[in-house]
Design an enzyme around this catalytic site. Structure first.
Site, PDB file in Angstrom:
ATOM      1  N   GLU A 268      -5.864 -29.447  -1.349  1.00 44.73           N
ATOM      2  CA  GLU A 268      -6.544 -29.566  -0.059  1.00 44.73           C
ATOM      3  C   GLU A 268      -5.571 -29.391   1.104  1.00 44.73           C
ATOM      4  O   GLU A 268      -5.590 -30.142   2.076  1.00 44.73           O
ATOM      5  CB  GLU A 268      -7.262 -30.918   0.042  1.00 44.73           C
ATOM      6  N   ASP A 341     -15.000 -34.900  -8.150  1.00 40.12           N
ATOM      7  CA  ASP A 341     -14.534 -35.796  -7.090  1.00 40.12           C
ATOM      8  C   ASP A 341     -15.370 -37.058  -6.947  1.00 40.12           C
ATOM      9  O   ASP A 341     -16.173 -37.145  -6.022  1.00 40.12           O
ATOM     10  CB  ASP A 341     -14.530 -35.035  -5.755  1.00 40.12           C
ATOM     11  N   GLU A 369     -17.176 -43.734  -1.003  1.00 38.64           N
ATOM     12  CA  GLU A 369     -17.313 -42.487  -0.249  1.00 38.64           C
ATOM     13  C   GLU A 369     -18.609 -41.759  -0.600  1.00 38.64           C
ATOM     14  O   GLU A 369     -19.308 -41.267   0.279  1.00 38.64           O
ATOM     15  CB  GLU A 369     -16.106 -41.583  -0.556  1.00 38.64           C
TER      16      GLU A 369
HETATM   17  C1  BDP Z   1     -11.826 -36.623  -1.555  1.00 43.73           C
HETATM   18  C2  BDP Z   1     -11.897 -37.154  -0.173  1.00 43.73           C
HETATM   19  C3  BDP Z   1     -10.686 -36.816   0.645  1.00 43.73           C
HETATM   20  C4  BDP Z   1      -9.435 -37.206  -0.125  1.00 43.73           C
HETATM   21  C5  BDP Z   1      -9.435 -36.515  -1.460  1.00 43.73           C
HETATM   22  C6  BDP Z   1      -8.290 -36.945  -2.351  1.00 43.73           C
HETATM   23  O1  BDP Z   1     -13.053 -36.632   0.444  1.00 43.73           O
HETATM   24  O2  BDP Z   1     -10.788 -37.506   1.863  1.00 43.73           O
HETATM   25  O3  BDP Z   1      -8.288 -36.883   0.586  1.00 43.73           O
HETATM   26  O4  BDP Z   1     -10.598 -36.863  -2.165  1.00 43.73           O
HETATM   27  O5  BDP Z   1      -8.539 -37.741  -3.246  1.00 43.73           O
HETATM   28  O6  BDP Z   1     -12.764 -37.340  -2.297  1.00 43.73           O
HETATM   29  O7  BDP Z   1      -7.180 -36.495  -2.188  1.00 43.73           O
END
Ligand code: BDP
Length: 677
Positions: A268, A341, A369
C-alpha cells in the site's frame, strides 16, 4: 422545607453514585472492600512486579493466605505458573516473577467468577511467548482505524507529563496476559525513531515493565534516508546497515528490554527492500541482524499486495513461499487471518502452513474496521477461534493454524500472536462497551488458545456486568451469535469487501473506482453479472484454490463440496444455483440478509429486558448503539439486495421484509469519515 429538599437531593444522588458506571473499569470491577492483610501475603523480595502482586492481593483478594514462590524448576512454564490450594492457603509458584503476578490475576478472576479456591491444582503455560497488541496510533494523536477517540499516547506531553492511563492500560493487559505492545501505526512515520521520540517511548516502557509488558515499534523502511541522510535505504548498503546498527544500540541503551520491530514494507505504498530490487528476506534480515545481539525480533508483515492482474488473495503466498528458509531465526512472518483484509468472513490465509522453515504468527484485528466499528456489537472470539482451529493440512490432518503458530508443528525459537488494538482515550476505552470483550478475548486466547468463546464470554460478562444468570445467559447467547449475525447482514455466503471506500463503514457494492486501483473496488470482489455472483478462484478462475494443501484445494475448488459460507469467496455462482437447502442462490442470499436484520432486532429485545440487572448508563449506551446497528443492518440488506437484484432480475421472496429504501437514495450516501481505500 429546606431540610426536606436536601434529603430529597441526597435520595436522588446516592443511587446514582452507586449505580452509575461508565465502563472505565473494564472487567476489573473489584468489590470496594479491602483484601487480605499484609501478614496473609507471604512473598520474598521487593521487585516492582512483586509489589504489584502484593498490592492486588491486599486491595482485592478476600480469600485464604497467599504465598508467592519463585521456583527455578518452573522455568519450563515460561510466563506460566502453578496454583495449589487448601482451606487455609494458596501457593502460587512460577519460574519468573511475572508468572506470580499472572497467578494472582488468575485467582482474582476465580473470585470474581465465584469459583471456589479451596482445592486448586492448576498448571498454566501460555500458548504463545509474545502476546502482542498492535496500536495503529499516529504521532499526531490520531489512530488509523481507531473508533474510541484519540490515541492514549500523549506524545506532546511525554516524557514530562504522565497520564494515569498508561499504568491502567498496563494493568488491564497484564490481567489477561498480554505482554507486548507495538505503540505506533504500521504505516510508520520515520520520526518514531528520532531521539526525542525514543526518550518518550522509554518512559512508557518503564511504566509497562513491572506489568511484564515489552515495547516494540513499527518502523518505516526508509528511515535511514529520511532521518540519517544516507543516499538510499537499500538493505545491502553498508551505510544503511550501519545506520540501523547505531539506531538499535541507541534504542537498547534507553530500553534494555526493547522487543523489536514490526514492519510493513512494500505494501500500500510503504517503502521497502523491493524499491532497491531486494527481497523481503534481505530487508528483514538486515534488521534482524542489528536486533539479534540484544534479543530483539522482527515481525515482518505478509500483508503485501500491489495492483496487479493477479488475484489480491494470492499475492502474499506468491511473494513469501519462495523466500522460505531465507529468513534469520529472529524473524517471524506476521500474517493476517485471511488473505484479503480482516473481512467479516474470509477463508483462512493459505500462507499458514505453507512456510515450512520460517516461523509464522497470526495478525487479528480487534478494532472493528470492517465490522460496524464502534457501533455494532460483534463479539470476535468466534472469529479468532475459527481461524486458529482451521486445519491447513500442511502436515497432514490436524495441522491447525494454532498448532502451526504455537510451535507444536514448527520448531520455533519464538512464538507469537498479534491483534490490532481497539483502544483509545474514550472513557470506556473501546467506544462500545461490548468491544472491551474483544480486547479481553484476544488476551485470553493468546494465553490459552484452547479456551472456548463461550467460556471467555461468560467470564467477561460476569466480571464486567453481573453474575446474575438472568443477565449472563441471554447476553452470552447474543455475543456468541453476533459475529455470524454481522456476516449475515453484511456479507453472507463468502461475499467480501463490498464496503464503502475509504472509511469502510457502510455498504457500497456498486463501488467501481474506475481509474483507481481495481483491487480497492467492491465490484472487483463480488464480480456480479447477469449470470451470477462471486469471485472465481477455482482452477479455471484465479486458481487461488491451488494455494491450499490437499484435500482443501479440491474441497474449496469444487462447488459441490465448498462450504456454503465461503461459496462466493471461491466460486462465481449462478443466481439460480440450487443450494443445499433447496433454495436458489438468490433466495438464499435474501434469507441470509433478512435473518441478519432479525437477529439484531432480537438483540434489541434481549437487551431491553436486561435493564433491571445493570447500571443505567451502560444499559442506555448499549441500547442506543443497538438501535444504530439495527438501522445499519436494514441499510446493508436493502443496499445489497436491491443492487444485486439489478443483476439477478429475480423477486425478493415474499416472506421477507420489503426493502424500505430506494437503491438510488442509498447510492447517494457519502459519509465523511476516514481517508484512503
Ligand atoms: C487495512 C486498513 C489500512 C491498514 C492496512 C494494513 O484499511 O488502514 O493500513 O489494512 O493492515 O485493513 O496495513
Amino acid at each position: 422545607m429546606q431540610h426536606f429538599r436536601a434529603y430529597f437531593v441526597l435520595f436522588l444522588i446516592i443511587p446514582l453514585m452507586i449505580f452509575a458506571e461508565d465502563g472505565s473499569q473494564l472487567w476489573l470491577r473489584f468489590p470496594a472492600k479491602n483484601g487480605i492483610s499484609a501478614d496473609q501475603i507471604i512473598a520474598k523480595g521487593n521487585s516492582p512486579t512483586l509489589n504489584i502482586a502484593r498490592k492486588e492481593l491486599s486491595s482485592h483478594w478476600q480469600g485464604q493466605t497467599v504465598e508467592l514462590r519463585t521456583d527455578k524448576s518452573l522455568k519450563k512454564l515460561k510466563d506460566g505458573y502453578t496454583i495449589k490450594s487448601s482451606q487455609n492457603k494458596i501457593v502460587i509458584s512460577a519460574g519468573k516473577e511475572i508468572g506470580l503476578l499472572y497467578g494472582v490475576y488468575h485467582i482474582l478472576r476465580l473470585q470474581q467468577n465465584q469459583v471456589s479456591t479451596l482445592n486448586l491444582n492448576i498448571t498454566e503455560k501460555p500458548s504463545y511467548d509474545v502476546r502482542i497488541l498492535n496500536h495503529w496510533d499516529n504521532l499526531d494523536g490520531t489512530i488509523e482505524r481507531g473508533y474510541a477517540g484519540h490515541s492514549l499516547w500523549k506524545w506532546e506531553d511525554l516524557p514530562n507529563i504522565i497520564s494515569p492511563r498508561y499504568e491502567e492500560y498496563a494493568w488491564a493487559n497484564a490481567s489477561v496476559g498480554i505482554n507486548s505492545v507495538v505503540l505506533n501505526n504500521v504505516n510508520a512515520s520515520p520520526n518514531m525513531l528520532r531521539e526525542d521520540y525514543l526518550k518518550k517511548v522509554k518512559v512508557l516502557a518503564d511504566i509497562f515493565r513491572p506489568y511484564g509488558i515489552r515495547v516494540y515499534l513499527s518502523v518505516n523502511f526508509a528511515s535511514p534516508k529520511v532521518l540519517g541522510g544516507t543516499e538510499n535505504s537499500d538493505p545491502l548498503n553498508k551505510n544503511v546497515q550501519k545506520w540501523w546498527k547505531d539506531k538499535a544500540s541507541e534504542i537498547y541503551k534507553l530500553i534494555p528490554d526493547f522487543g523489536g520491530f514490526l514492519v510493513k514494507a512494500n505494501s500500500e505504498g510503504q517503502p521497502g527492500p523491493q524499491d532497491y530490487g531486494r527481497t523481503h528476506a534481505d530487508g528483514a534480515n538486515m534488521m534482524a541482524d542489528v536486533l539479534k545481539p540484544y534479543g530483539g525480533i522482527v515481525m515482518w508483515r505478509a500483508f503485501v499486495y500491489s495492483p496487479s492482474k493477479d488475484d489480491r488473495a494470492k499475492q502474499a503466498y506468491l511473494e513469501f513461499v519462495p523466500l522460505d528458509g531465507k529468513f534469520r531465526d529472529n524473524v517471524i512472518i506476521q500474517i493476517k487471518n485471511g488473505p484479503v483484509d480482516f473481512q467479516p468472513r474470509e477463508a483462512f490465509n493459505p500462507l499458514f502452513g505453507a512456510l515450512k522453515k520460517t516461523p509464522e504468527m497470526v495478525e487479528f484485528q480487534i478494532t472493528q474496521e470492517y465490522l460496524g466499528q464502534a457501533n455494532h456489537l460483534v463479539y470476535l472470539a468466534p472469529l479468532f477461534k475459527e481461524t486458529l482451529e482451521s486445519d491447513t493440512y500442511s502436515n497432514g490432518e490436524g495441522s491447525t493454524i494454532a498448532k502451526i503458530t504455537d510451535g507444536t508443528l514448527r520448531p520455533a525459537k519464538i512464538t507469537a500472536i498479534s491483534a490490532v488494538a481497539n483502544i483509545g482515550e474514550d472513557t470506556n476505552w473501546t467506544g462500545h462497551h461490548f468491544a472491551q470483550a474483544n480486547w479481553y478475548a484476544f488476551g485470553r486466547l493468546a494465553w490459552n488458545h484452547e479456551l472456548s468463546a463461550d467460556q471467555i464470554a461468560k467470564e467477561w460478562i460476569t466480571m464486567t456486568f453481573t453474575d446474575n444468570e438472568k443477565f449472563v445467559n441471554p447476553v452470552k447467547e447474543m455475543m456468541l451469535t453476533s459475529r455470524e449475525t454481522a456476516v449475515d447482514y453484511m456479507m453472507p455466503l463468502g461475499l467480501h469487501h463490498i464496503f464503502a471506500g475509504g472509511h469502510h463503514y457502510g455498504p457500497e457494492p456498486w463501488g467501481d473506482y474506475k481509474g483507481g486501483r481495481p483491487d480497492w473496488s467492491p465490484v472487483y470482489y463480488h464480480q456480479a453479472d447477469k449470470n451470477g455472483v462471486g469471485f472465481d478462484r477455482t482452477k479455471t478462475g484465479s486458481d487461488a484454490v491451488s494455494q491450499y494443501f490437499p484435500p482443501l484445494n479440491e474441497i474449496y475448488g469444487n462447488i459441490k463440496t465448498c462450504p456454503e459460507n465461503l461459496i462466493l469467496w471461491f466460486h462465481h455462482v449462478p443466481w439460480d444455483y440450487k443450494m443445499k437447502d433447496g433454495k436458489t442462490l438468490w433466495e438464499e442470499l435474501c434469507y441470509k440478509y433478512d435473518s441478519g436484520v432479525h437477529e439484531v432486532r432480537d438483540y434489541q429485545k434481549i437487551w431491553d429486558q436486561m435493564e433491571p440487572y445493570i447500571d443505567e448508563q451502560r444499559f442506555a449506551e448499549v441500547q442506543s448503539k443497538l438501535k444504530i446497528q439495527s438501522k445499519d443492518a436494514v441499510w446493508w440488506k436493502d443496499a445489497c439486495l436491491l443492487y444485486f437484484q439489478t443483476f439477478s432480475q429475480m423477486p425478493i421472496p415474499y416472506e421477507i421484509e420489503r426493502p424500505v429504501h430506494e437503491l438510488e437514495d442509498l447510492k447517494k450516501i457519502k459519509l465523511k469519515m476516514g481517508h484512503h481505500n
